[in-house]
Design an enzyme around this catalytic site. Sequence first.
Site, PDB file in Angstrom:
ATOM      1  N   LYS A  38       0.920  -1.437   0.020  1.00 30.48           N
ATOM      2  CA  LYS A  38       0.201   0.135   0.047  1.00 30.48           C
ATOM      3  C   LYS A  38       0.883   1.452   0.102  1.00 30.48           C
ATOM      4  CE  LYS A  38      -3.927   1.964   2.695  1.00 30.48           C
ATOM      5  NZ  LYS A  38      -4.753   1.545   4.073  1.00 30.48           N
ATOM      6  N   SER A 110      -9.458   1.445   3.383  1.00 35.16           N
ATOM      7  CA  SER A 110      -8.577   2.417   2.435  1.00 35.16           C
ATOM      8  C   SER A 110      -7.735   1.457   1.647  1.00 35.16           C
ATOM      9  CB  SER A 110      -8.011   3.189   3.258  1.00 35.16           C
ATOM     10  OG  SER A 110      -6.867   2.815   4.153  1.00 35.16           O
ATOM     11  N   SER A 134      -9.740  -0.935   7.344  1.00 32.11           N
ATOM     12  CA  SER A 134      -9.090  -0.894   6.106  1.00 32.11           C
ATOM     13  C   SER A 134      -8.542  -1.976   5.321  1.00 32.11           C
ATOM     14  CB  SER A 134      -8.166   0.510   6.083  1.00 32.11           C
ATOM     15  OG  SER A 134      -8.638   1.788   6.245  1.00 32.11           O
TER      16      SER A 134
END
Length: 394
Positions: A38, A110, A134
Amino acid sequence: MKPDSRDPRQAGVWAYVPDQALPGQPGGPLTGLTFSAKDLFGVEGWPLRAGTLAPLPPVEVSPLVSRLLELGATLVGKTHLHEIALGITGDNAFGGTPNPLDSARVTGGSSSGAAASVALGLCDFALGTDTGGSIRIPAAWCGVVGFKPSKGDPLWPTEGVLPLSQTCDHAGPLARDVQTVVRVQEALSGQEIPLQSWKRLRVGLWNPAGWLDNHAEAGLLETAQKVEALGGTLHTVDLPDMLDAYSDIVQSEAATVHAAALALHEPGFSAGTLALLRRGAALETGVVAAARERRERYGALLTEQMSGLDLLLAPAVPTPAPVTGQDSVDIAEGNVLLRVAVLRLTVPFSMLGWPVLTLPSPTVDGLSVGVQLVGRPGDDTRLLGLGHALEARF
């Protein structure tokens, strides 16, 4: 399928793809596996934008990324996310990430690109972060597995990761199956994770009245039946909505992280993100302190509810993934704001630091919901062994 930011099938997945992947050291326990990170993780020589046009504080190289490379895994690229990780849909300054199961729908956030990268077969596992759901939300909506370890687990350090909330931030993996997550955990720990028996386990079942639609409730109850088939017994657990404490803590801490950008006339955040950060910056000290006190009470309540139980089974999401731009969902209690409907299911366990393994549950129309298996803090190995046994049987 190789990582390629120009490939339209991979739209919204990649924040950065290098000319050459970072190879893992040969001969390690993860040799042959590829992973994505990420775009909050610091990687030497790679950019870090966190899905925003705003200036960011400096981030050191992630020791977790370095350790995975030492163990033999190859890093193929960085994935998109909801802007600075402050959201659940995957929206950011560069566009969203379409759901691999239906491109008209969101992936969830997220860790949006992380979930999509494994769902599309672009890598074997992905590094994500989880502050309020997330990892777990996009895992459920994209039909993959997500693992949020116990808070502070040294195997999954958050150093070298752009923070959102020091109180609630976690790092963890997503993969297409539990077996891969177990392999990564075994490599990091140097210890084997055996399959665990479900016989005579007392399992708390959290099925909050009115909070799910038919798809999500069917997925939860189907997993409950599997637990009983493996010899576990179910016991009802009731938890309150904990969003009041979570929102004040996370938004105030996020505003501190991004204080330098907020001091600018044009910070560079999207309107929605900026509004949440401005709210966090405006919270008085006493308000945040009261939220922390409520967090402590919620922790005591969860511990009390789990007294005499071995683990908890809970829904991961209230509905299948909504279409892009949808800001509310229809569930049994009526039409509810998307953020509220989703986060009240996931927030308790990241805010309180309990480990969670999220398993996908396909729906009849080809989408996905999911369930959470929640263990006690520090019980990560047993939790993964139970999840692996459930996957191996069904």
